[in-house]
Design a protein around this motif. Structure first.
Motif: not given
Length: 79
Positions: A34-48
């Motif tokens: 869950t933590r990995i999924l949340k951090s990846e989602a945040r990174a993708m959002k920041a990159e976008k």
């Protein structure tokens, strides 16, 4: 959604299937996932949301003073 009795039955089935010794490990791994999924989602959002450089050219900080046609790294012979 689910009532208390359904959750209790589900918990009992999980304990029977996986065993009481495996539950802490399963919960720990689920938390890590869950933590990995949340951090990846945040990174993708920041990159976008970040401004993108469509040409893929690296921009030097400091403006135009270092960007001359015959500057270092331009491929032009140096005198």
């Amino acid at each position: 959604m689910f009532g208390l009795s359904e959750i209790a039955i589900l918990l009992i089935v999980v304990i029977v299937v996986f065993g009481a010794k495996k539950l802490p490990e399963l919960a720990r791994n689920a938390g890590k996932a869950t933590r990995i999924l949340k951090s990846e989602a945040r990174a993708m959002k920041a990159e976008k949301e970040a401004p993108q450089n469509p040409a893929g050219v690296r921009v030097r900080p400091g403006g135009a003073e270092g960007n001359t046609a015959n500057g270092p790294g331009s491929g032009a012979p140096q005198a």
